[in-house]
Design an enzyme around this catalytic site. Sequence first.
Site, PDB file in Angstrom:
ATOM      1  N   GLU A   1      32.766 -12.725 -36.803  1.00 11.43           N
ATOM      2  CA  GLU A   1      33.963 -12.082 -36.266  1.00 11.43           C
ATOM      3  C   GLU A   1      34.995 -11.981 -37.386  1.00 11.43           C
ATOM      4  OE1 GLU A   1      35.350 -14.010 -32.711  1.00 11.43           O
ATOM      5  OE2 GLU A   1      37.127 -12.736 -32.561  1.00 11.43           O
TER       6      GLU A   1
ATOM      7  N   ASN B   1      37.055 -12.122 -29.615  1.00 11.72           N
ATOM      8  CA  ASN B   1      38.379 -11.753 -29.138  1.00 11.72           C
ATOM      9  C   ASN B   1      39.007 -10.665 -30.019  1.00 11.72           C
ATOM     10  OD1 ASN B   1      38.028 -13.757 -27.230  1.00 11.72           O
ATOM     11  ND2 ASN B   1      39.224 -15.287 -28.332  1.00 11.72           N
TER      12      ASN B   1
ATOM     13  N   ASN C   1      34.221  -7.665 -24.950  1.00 15.76           N
ATOM     14  CA  ASN C   1      34.042  -9.110 -25.146  1.00 15.76           C
ATOM     15  C   ASN C   1      34.888  -9.888 -24.145  1.00 15.76           C
ATOM     16  OD1 ASN C   1      33.305 -11.552 -26.920  1.00 15.76           O
ATOM     17  ND2 ASN C   1      35.548 -11.676 -26.870  1.00 15.76           N
ATOM     18  N   GLU C   2      34.286 -10.799 -23.429  1.00 14.06           N
ATOM     19  CA  GLU C   2      34.990 -11.764 -22.554  1.00 14.06           C
ATOM     20  C   GLU C   2      36.152 -11.113 -21.803  1.00 14.06           C
ATOM     21  OE1 GLU C   2      35.877 -15.398 -24.717  1.00 14.06           O
ATOM     22  OE2 GLU C   2      33.743 -15.861 -24.880  1.00 14.06           O
TER      23      GLU C   2
ATOM     24  N   TYR D   1      30.336 -22.826 -24.856  1.00 13.67           N
ATOM     25  CA  TYR D   1      30.459 -23.779 -25.955  1.00 13.67           C
ATOM     26  C   TYR D   1      30.481 -25.167 -25.341  1.00 13.67           C
ATOM     27  CZ  TYR D   1      31.760 -19.738 -28.791  1.00 13.67           C
ATOM     28  OH  TYR D   1      31.756 -18.531 -29.446  1.00 13.67           O
TER      29      TYR D   1
ATOM     30  N   GLU E   1      27.077 -15.825 -27.282  1.00  9.98           N
ATOM     31  CA  GLU E   1      27.913 -16.830 -27.963  1.00  9.98           C
ATOM     32  C   GLU E   1      27.496 -18.197 -27.442  1.00  9.98           C
ATOM     33  OE1 GLU E   1      32.172 -16.429 -28.313  1.00  9.98           O
ATOM     34  OE2 GLU E   1      32.038 -14.241 -28.318  1.00  9.98           O
TER      35      GLU E   1
ATOM     36  N   GLN F   1      29.511 -19.382 -34.745  1.00 10.44           N
ATOM     37  CA  GLN F   1      29.313 -18.172 -35.509  1.00 10.44           C
ATOM     38  C   GLN F   1      28.465 -18.510 -36.744  1.00 10.44           C
ATOM     39  OE1 GLN F   1      32.840 -15.770 -35.944  1.00 10.44           O
ATOM     40  NE2 GLN F   1      33.527 -16.171 -33.868  1.00 10.44           N
TER      41      GLN F   1
HETATM   42  O1  AHR Z   1      33.667 -17.489 -31.225  1.00 10.39           O
HETATM   43  C1  AHR Z   1      35.035 -17.709 -31.112  1.00 10.39           C
HETATM   44  C2  AHR Z   1      35.625 -17.056 -29.873  1.00 10.39           C
HETATM   45  O2  AHR Z   1      35.117 -17.671 -28.723  1.00 10.39           O
HETATM   46  C3  AHR Z   1      35.298 -15.603 -29.676  1.00 10.39           C
HETATM   47  O3  AHR Z   1      36.170 -14.771 -30.366  1.00 10.39           O
HETATM   48  C4  AHR Z   1      35.445 -15.424 -28.210  1.00 10.39           C
HETATM   49  O4  AHR Z   1      34.638 -14.399 -27.708  1.00 10.39           O
HETATM   50  C5  AHR Z   1      35.120 -16.785 -27.630  1.00 10.39           C
HETATM   51  O5  AHR Z   1      36.037 -17.200 -26.693  1.00 10.39           O
END
Ligand code: AHR
Length: 498
Positions: A26, A71, A171-172, A243, A292, A346
Site C-alpha cells: 500500500e 485505506n 477496500n473495507e 488481523y 488482508e 503487507q
Molecule cells: O494493512 C493496513 C490497513 O489495514 C489497510 O490499509 C486497511 O485495509 C486495513 O484496515
Amino acid sequence: MKAKCIIEKDYSIGDVDPRLFGSFIEHLGRAVYTGIYEPGHPTADAQGFRRDVLDLVKQLQVELVRYPGGNFVSGYQWTDGIGPVDKRPKRLDLAWKSIETNEIGIDEFVDWCRLAGTKVMAAVNLGTGTPAEAANLVEYCNHPGGTAWSDWRRQNGHAEPHGIKLWCLGNEMDGPWQICHLSAEDYGKKALEAAKMMRWVDPGIELVACGSSNSSMPTFPEWDRIVLEYLYEQVDYISLHNYYGRSDVETLGDFLASFHDMDQFIRTVAATADYVKAKKRSHKRLFLSFDEWNVWADRFATYETWDFAKPRLEQIYNLQDALVFGGLLCTLLNNVDRVKIACLAQLVNAIAPLLTEPGGGVIKQAIFYPFQQVSALGRGVVLRPLISSPRYESVYGDVPVLQLSAVYREEEEEVAVFVLNCAQEEAVELSLDFRSFTVVNPLEHMVLTGPDLKAVNSFAEPHKVVPRPLTLPQGDNRLMTVELPSLSWNVLRFKTKK
Ligand code: AHR
C-alpha cells in the site's frame, strides 16, 4: 503429551491455488518509498527499485501483490500517478496522514512486479472514486490501444497492455474509518455499477467484492449478505480481512488459538455466500479472497504531522508472532476448497516480513520464515489430516493443541507437514500414519522455537529467530514418530511413493 495423525493420499481438501501466496503493498509509511523504491540507494536499479528488497521478495515466491491500498485507495486519484514524474501532483493522503508524491503509480508498480516475478491485484477507489474512473483505469491498463486511455498508457512507455486480471472493488467500505465509508446497500449499488462498467471494458477480468473488514464488525455478517445480494452474479470472490493481535486477547493460549478464529470467520463467510446462492437459486459457487491477513499488535495508532515516507505500522515481529502466523497459514491451507486468494498484509516495512533501513540494509522478520516455507512446499494438494490431539480451552472455545496441515506434491513425490504446537509446558510426541503410501522416508524437520518468545530479528542481530534443523522423525517406513518441542512451528518433509 501424545497425538496421532493419519495422512491419507486420497482424502483431499483441494488443490492449492498459487494465489494463496499473495501479498500487499500500500502507499503507506515506508512500504513504497524507502521500501521497494529508493532512488540513490546503493542497490537501486535505474528505476530506483531496491534490488536487495527484490531479492528477498523473490525468496518468498509471492504470486500476486495487492496494490495500491488498503485505506489509501479510497482517496486515491490514479491519474495522479501516471505520466512524467516531475509533473505529478503532491497530495495529502487522508488515510494515513501522509504526503503522497505520486513518484510511483500503476505503470511503475507493474514494472516492479515484473522484476519481482509476481502479478498485480489492483484495487479501485470506490470511496471518493466513481465507477467511471474505475472503468477508465481498466481501460488504461488492459485495452490494447486506439483509445484515449489506452494510448495514454502507450505514450507513457507501455506499448503492451498490463493485462491485470484481478480487481478489488474498493477496500473495507464497511469501516467508518474508510474515506467515504458506505452502507452495505450503497456499496452494493455503487460496486455493481463499477463491476458492470469494468467488465464491459474487459470481460476477462475477475472481481472481488468488499466483505467485512473483520469478524468483529457490528455489521458482520449482514454486510456480506446484503452486498452479495447486489453483487452475487457480478463478482468472483468476496474479500475477508482479519488481523490477529497479542493485545486483543488475554493469554498466550488465546493468541495461539487465532488459527481457530480465522477458521470460523472463513466458514461463516462461506455460509453467508451459500445462503445468498440458495436465495438466488444460483448455480454459481462464490470463492473467498482473504486479501488482508497477518498478526498485528498496534492497530489504532494515530499520527500528528503530515509526513512523507515516515514509519507507519512498523511492527517488529517476535517468535510468538511467528508461531501464531504459522497457525494461520495452516488454516488457509485447510480451507483451499473455498479460499483461492490470500494476501499477507503487507510485504515491506508496514506490518511486513521485510524491514528496510533508508540507505541501509534489509532484514527478514520472524514471520518471513513460515511464509517462505509454506510458499515453497505448500503448492500441491492439501490432504485432510485425521488428527487426534489433546485440546485446550481458549477464548475461541475448545481448540486442538496441534494445528496441522499436510500438502502432497505428487510430481515431486513429497509430502510436507506443517504443525504449530501450542502446548506450553511439554513437547508433543506425534505419530504420523502414512498408511496409503507405499514408501515414506523422512527428509527434513525444521523448527522455529526458543526459550524467549519475545526474541526478534534486528539489524544488529538479524538471525536470532530462524528455523533450525531437528533430528529426523523415527519409525518404520509409513509409521513415523516425531517430537514437536513445546511452543514450536514445525515443517516436516517426507519423500513418498504412491
Ligand atoms: O494493512 C493496513 C490497513 O489495514 C489497510 O490499509 C486497511 O485495509 C486495513 O484496515
